[in-house]
Write a protein that holds these residues in place. Structure first.
Motif, PDB file in Angstrom:
ATOM      1  N   PRO A 117      -3.553  -5.786   5.006  1.00  0.00           N
ATOM      2  CA  PRO A 117      -2.808  -5.961   3.741  1.00  0.00           C
ATOM      3  C   PRO A 117      -3.736  -6.381   2.614  1.00  0.00           C
ATOM      4  O   PRO A 117      -4.862  -6.843   2.841  1.00  0.00           O
ATOM      5  CB  PRO A 117      -1.804  -7.064   4.089  1.00  0.00           C
ATOM      6  N   GLY A 118      -3.234  -6.198   1.396  1.00  0.00           N
ATOM      7  CA  GLY A 118      -3.963  -6.664   0.231  1.00  0.00           C
ATOM      8  C   GLY A 118      -4.899  -5.655  -0.388  1.00  0.00           C
ATOM      9  O   GLY A 118      -5.572  -5.956  -1.383  1.00  0.00           O
ATOM     10  N   GLN A 119      -4.972  -4.440   0.174  1.00  0.00           N
ATOM     11  CA  GLN A 119      -5.869  -3.428  -0.379  1.00  0.00           C
ATOM     12  C   GLN A 119      -5.208  -2.731  -1.569  1.00  0.00           C
ATOM     13  O   GLN A 119      -4.036  -2.351  -1.511  1.00  0.00           O
ATOM     14  CB  GLN A 119      -6.225  -2.402   0.690  1.00  0.00           C
ATOM     15  N   PRO A 120      -5.921  -2.547  -2.675  1.00  0.00           N
ATOM     16  CA  PRO A 120      -5.313  -1.954  -3.868  1.00  0.00           C
ATOM     17  C   PRO A 120      -5.173  -0.444  -3.772  1.00  0.00           C
ATOM     18  O   PRO A 120      -5.888   0.226  -3.029  1.00  0.00           O
ATOM     19  CB  PRO A 120      -6.285  -2.340  -4.983  1.00  0.00           C
ATOM     20  N   SER A 121      -4.252   0.089  -4.553  1.00  0.00           N
ATOM     21  CA  SER A 121      -4.027   1.519  -4.702  1.00  0.00           C
ATOM     22  C   SER A 121      -4.188   1.877  -6.173  1.00  0.00           C
ATOM     23  O   SER A 121      -4.038   1.009  -7.042  1.00  0.00           O
ATOM     24  CB  SER A 121      -2.610   1.867  -4.220  1.00  0.00           C
ATOM     25  N   PRO A 122      -4.494   3.122  -6.497  1.00  0.00           N
ATOM     26  CA  PRO A 122      -4.530   3.506  -7.913  1.00  0.00           C
ATOM     27  C   PRO A 122      -3.145   3.617  -8.529  1.00  0.00           C
ATOM     28  O   PRO A 122      -3.024   3.812  -9.736  1.00  0.00           O
ATOM     29  CB  PRO A 122      -5.231   4.866  -7.889  1.00  0.00           C
ATOM     30  N   TYR A 123      -2.090   3.495  -7.698  1.00  0.00           N
ATOM     31  CA  TYR A 123      -0.729   3.663  -8.176  1.00  0.00           C
ATOM     32  C   TYR A 123      -0.047   2.318  -8.391  1.00  0.00           C
ATOM     33  O   TYR A 123      -0.465   1.291  -7.859  1.00  0.00           O
ATOM     34  CB  TYR A 123       0.078   4.491  -7.172  1.00  0.00           C
ATOM     35  N   ARG A 131      -0.464  -1.460  16.338  1.00  0.00           N
ATOM     36  CA  ARG A 131      -0.750  -2.111  15.062  1.00  0.00           C
ATOM     37  C   ARG A 131      -0.283  -1.225  13.899  1.00  0.00           C
ATOM     38  O   ARG A 131      -0.944  -0.227  13.581  1.00  0.00           O
ATOM     39  CB  ARG A 131      -2.250  -2.381  14.923  1.00  0.00           C
ATOM     40  N   PRO A 132       0.852  -1.561  13.274  1.00  0.00           N
ATOM     41  CA  PRO A 132       1.292  -0.782  12.100  1.00  0.00           C
ATOM     42  C   PRO A 132       0.326  -0.971  10.932  1.00  0.00           C
ATOM     43  O   PRO A 132      -0.198  -2.064  10.716  1.00  0.00           O
ATOM     44  CB  PRO A 132       2.673  -1.382  11.771  1.00  0.00           C
ATOM     45  N   TRP A 133       0.078   0.092  10.201  1.00  0.00           N
ATOM     46  CA  TRP A 133      -0.696  -0.011   8.979  1.00  0.00           C
ATOM     47  C   TRP A 133       0.236  -0.413   7.843  1.00  0.00           C
ATOM     48  O   TRP A 133       1.463  -0.372   7.983  1.00  0.00           O
ATOM     49  CB  TRP A 133      -1.364   1.324   8.647  1.00  0.00           C
ATOM     50  N   VAL A 134      -0.329  -0.790   6.730  1.00  0.00           N
ATOM     51  CA  VAL A 134       0.471  -1.205   5.574  1.00  0.00           C
ATOM     52  C   VAL A 134       0.115  -0.327   4.386  1.00  0.00           C
ATOM     53  O   VAL A 134      -1.017   0.146   4.260  1.00  0.00           O
ATOM     54  CB  VAL A 134       0.235  -2.688   5.227  1.00  0.00           C
ATOM     55  N   ARG A 135       1.088  -0.110   3.534  1.00  0.00           N
ATOM     56  CA  ARG A 135       0.814   0.656   2.324  1.00  0.00           C
ATOM     57  C   ARG A 135       0.071  -0.221   1.324  1.00  0.00           C
ATOM     58  O   ARG A 135       0.334  -1.414   1.196  1.00  0.00           O
ATOM     59  CB  ARG A 135       2.104   1.223   1.742  1.00  0.00           C
ATOM     60  N   ARG A 136      -0.849   0.396   0.635  1.00  0.00           N
ATOM     61  CA  ARG A 136      -1.684  -0.326  -0.320  1.00  0.00           C
ATOM     62  C   ARG A 136      -0.862  -0.867  -1.484  1.00  0.00           C
ATOM     63  O   ARG A 136       0.212  -0.336  -1.792  1.00  0.00           O
ATOM     64  CB  ARG A 136      -2.797   0.591  -0.842  1.00  0.00           C
ATOM     65  N   GLN A 137      -1.370  -1.898  -2.125  1.00  0.00           N
ATOM     66  CA  GLN A 137      -0.681  -2.513  -3.260  1.00  0.00           C
ATOM     67  C   GLN A 137      -0.476  -1.480  -4.369  1.00  0.00           C
ATOM     68  O   GLN A 137      -1.430  -0.869  -4.835  1.00  0.00           O
ATOM     69  CB  GLN A 137      -1.492  -3.694  -3.794  1.00  0.00           C
TER      70      GLN A 137
END
Length: 476
Positions: free
Chosen positions: A166-172, A231-237
């Motif tokens: 978690p906590g990784q940024p997205s361009p969106y 381990r589920p992945w998470v959508r970026r911020q």
């Protein structure tokens, strides 16, 4: 004053394919001098999507510096143009002073997670049909990126949409680039293009492949074949929720004609959705997401010929066209990160021992299985979610499990168990019960309609005993 609009076309097309979109914008009050068409080579065998994005970056900087395009601008893309825009956004647009110059990104039937027809485009038939006037070139490298389950799509999603931590940024995001995705679920209605039609698609792109709301999961059998680490992945911020709508009246081609009525008597119109996206503010983005969810649900509700007949004045779709599907894209590697190319996946209900459950799944739910031609460790499975709930699940079957077995590498190395050939691991990937809904919520139940699910499966690689043995010196 509305933003300028940049239009990006799809594979094997050119700027003229977006002419109806441009005309619609002009008729809707957009100043024609603010509409700029970009074009790119998509039928040359040496050109990849990252090449196009790199040139797009140079062209945009030159045009803005020369005053030909004002910033911020909006962008409307079609099909392969979605991947081009995403590549540009994550690789180059973040480096612009003041942030990315684009405010809204509207994707019309984008091939975000591939197209079934990409493999056909690389075939001899594809080279004859599409490459007749281009020395039989069809854009092989671009089609490799577009093929179902390609490494390019997987890696791009890991860069801009989804992460393991978690906590990784997205361009969106509301305060960044706001993405909107519209896709049809109606096949082609005339000509040879009808051959390409597939239930659950617009003839070329599946809604599940267009949707940016991707899921991710790691299943690691290294910890045990019966109790793998999941381990589920998470959508970026910023990419937690992305506006997505499925329309019942649009094919891959008619989605480029927003001013035209495609036979829908009443209900959401493409042109209204296009204007809603371009006119919405950052504060309205989540409202648009909710509105478009309702549009998608309305499309899925047209499940019978009678309902479709009342909804359409012409060219009605088949009920199966509107059935929600989803994609599972698997990548299998061993615990040394080496790809595993020869493996078998079986889906079954652990609550109903026997073979009938697997037969029912193969016959009713699984609609297509595509091993990627460049990397067979990657596969795309296309599944009918309605059939999963209405034909596979029953009073006793409420869970769906996946088992994986992999062919041994050779006489000295096997997978899962060094002492047994044909060993395998299994794990429950979906629980339809109400108890699971209450305990896990929708997020924990894992399989979603109209979405792609990226599943990395890690399996233990086991050397047999004679790979290394201890020899005792008899003298000691």
């Amino acid at each position: 004053m509305p933003n300028p609009v940049v239009l990006i076309h799809g594979w094997s097309a050119d700027e003229h394919s977006m002419a109806n979109v441009a005309a619609f914008l002009v008729a809707s009050g957009y100043d024609v001098t603010q509409i700029w068409l970009t074009q790119y080579i998509s039928l040359e065998d040496d050109v990849r999507i990252p090449d196009v994005a790199k040139r797009m970056e140079a062209v945009l900087r030159t045009a803005i510096k020369a005053g030909r395009i004002a910033r911020p601008f909006d962008m409307i893309v079609h099909s392969t143009g979605g991947l081009v825009a995403r590549e540009w956004l994550i690789t180059y647009a973040q480096t612009w002073a003041g942030g990315p110059p684009v405010e809204r990104l509207l994707m019309l039937a984008p091939a975000n997670f591939g197209s079934r027809l990409a493999a056909s485009g690389k075939s001899m038939i594809g080279r004859i049909v599409k490459g007749w006037n281009n020395w039989f070139q069809t854009g092989t490298e671009m089609l490799n990126d577009l093929e179902l389950a390609s490494a390019y799509q997987w890696n791009l999603a890991r860069r801009d949409l989804i992460a393991e931590q978690p906590g990784q940024p997205s361009p969106y995001g509301n305060d960044k680039v706001r993405p909107f995705v519209i896709c049809g679920s109606h096949g082609y209605t005339s000509g040879l293009a009808q051959i390409a039609n597939e239930a659950g698609s617009d003839g070329t792109v599946r809604p599940a492949a267009a949707n940016l709301n991707v899921q991710g999961l790691t299943i690691d059998f290294s910890s045990g074949t019966d109790t793998p680490d999941v381990r589920p992945w998470v959508r970026r911020q910023g990419a937690e929720t992305i506006a997505f709508a499925v329309l019942p009246d649009r094919s891959h081609s008619s989605i480029l004609a927003p001013a035209a009525n495609a036979g829908l008597a009443a209900g959401p119109q493409l042109g209204d959705l296009v204007k809603r996206a371009l006119e919405s503010t950052a504060d309205q983005y989540q409202t648009v997401c909710a509105e478009w969810d309702a549009v998608t649900a309305q499309t899925a509700s047209l499940t019978t010929a009678g309902l479709i007949a009342r909804a359409f004045t012409s060219d009605p779709p088949h009920p199966e066209d509107l059935t929600p599907h989803f994609q599972l894209v698997t990548r299998v590697v061993d615990d040394q990160d080496q790809p595993v190319e020869d493996y078998f996946l079986e889906f079954f209900s652990p609550q109903e021992p026997g073979e009938q459950d697997s037969v029912d799944f193969q016959r009713c739910v699984l609609k297509d299985s595509h091993p990627n031609s460049k990397d067979p460790s990657r596969r795309c499975l296309f599944l009918d979610r309605t059939a999963l709930f209405e034909q596979f699940y029953n009073a006793t079957r409420t869970e769906l499990a996946l088992s994986l077995s992999a062919a041994k590498i050779g006489p000295h190395v096997r997978y899962f168990d060094a002492t047994h050939e044909g060993a395998k691991g299994q794990v429950v990937v979906h629980d339809s019960s109400e108890a699971a809904r209450e305990k896990l919520g929708d997020e924990g139940r894992r399989l979603y309609r109209n979405r792609t699910h990226l599943i990395e499966i890690r399996i233990p690689r086991q050397p047999v005993e004679d790979v290394f043995t201890l020899t005792l010196d008899a003298a000691n």
